[in-house]
Design an enzyme around this catalytic site. Sequence first.
Site, PDB file in Angstrom:
ATOM      1  N   LYS A 142       0.832  -1.199   0.000  1.00 24.87           N
ATOM      2  CA  LYS A 142       0.000   0.000   0.000  1.00 24.87           C
ATOM      3  C   LYS A 142       0.867   1.250   0.000  1.00 24.87           C
ATOM      4  O   LYS A 142       0.688   2.159  -0.821  1.00 24.87           O
ATOM      5  CB  LYS A 142      -0.931   0.006   1.214  1.00 24.87           C
ATOM      6  CG  LYS A 142      -1.904   1.179   1.218  1.00 24.87           C
ATOM      7  CD  LYS A 142      -2.538   1.403   2.570  1.00 24.87           C
ATOM      8  CE  LYS A 142      -1.623   2.266   3.429  1.00 24.87           C
ATOM      9  NZ  LYS A 142      -2.272   2.728   4.674  1.00 24.87           N
ATOM     10  N   ASP A 172      -6.403   0.921   0.878  1.00 25.08           N
ATOM     11  CA  ASP A 172      -6.498   1.209   2.309  1.00 25.08           C
ATOM     12  C   ASP A 172      -7.880   0.782   2.796  1.00 25.08           C
ATOM     13  O   ASP A 172      -8.634   0.132   2.064  1.00 25.08           O
ATOM     14  CB  ASP A 172      -6.215   2.688   2.592  1.00 25.08           C
ATOM     15  CG  ASP A 172      -7.313   3.614   2.072  1.00 25.08           C
ATOM     16  OD1 ASP A 172      -8.243   3.141   1.377  1.00 25.08           O
ATOM     17  OD2 ASP A 172      -7.249   4.819   2.368  1.00 25.08           O
TER      18      ASP A 172
END
Length: 297
Positions: A169, A187
């Site tokens: 991420k 996320d």
Amino acid sequence: MGEQPSVKPKKAAKGAKVKRAEPAGPAARSAEPAKRAEPVKPAAPESRLAMVRRARRTNRELAEVYPYAHPELDFRNPFELLVATVLSAQTTDLRVNQTTPALFAKYPTPEDMAAAAPEEMEELIRPTGFFRAKTKSLIGLSTALRDRFGGEVPGRLDDLVTLPGVGRKTANVVLGNAFGVPGLTVDTHFGRLVRRWRWTEQEDPEKVEAEIAEIFPRSEWTMLSHRVIFHGRRVCHSRKPACGACPIAHLCPSYGEGETDPEKARKLLKYEMGGQPGQRLNPPAGYPGRPAPARAE
């Protein structure tokens, strides 16, 4: 006893009036067995092609709603974005943006941060939470940048994920926004919305990333991430989505999970859509909201 002989009803005399039975009254009708309701036929399952078309249309309409979508962390270079993204775990981008000015003033380069005294850094980043673990990650990644990458943030995912505290991420955030390399930022907001929209049923972030990557062209990945995250923070909240004020409600298979009354829903809108400041102290040009306030000392 034997069977009773059957008695045939007498035929009415020719020309005689036949008395019709009166309709049953309410009491009699209530005693009648209710008719069995027909089962409601479920809607036909959405085909893969229909889902992809709906997903791409959703992205196009989100682009019209949020033409100013952008990363909500303040940064001036790849190193600052990398550090800010690590700090953003388990806190808001606003809190990070209020914390990093003092941090970068003291440690502007990887070399400076690698040489930091842990106790001093902990005090600077304490407001972001988990400050001891984050301090360890920041000093570790800065040391790796100094020793293995010549003090520069690498522009390859395979290199970035070798740094302490950096996963896919974080790496995709840095690649997409500091190097222009397309990436999907999965996320909590992104994962929640793509499942609500039934683009995927996966829970694992890497599996979500893989499935969403198959739906959209690679060139769309970075901006799609911004748009979805913007929508999740402003409208499609976790506990109480503002369904009645949602500009893409007509494309949402989960419409009705949140507040559907338009007036009540409008009160749930956040940031610039709710007339409040955004998360960045220094928002980019074209942002329609107000800058966030700096942290009070």
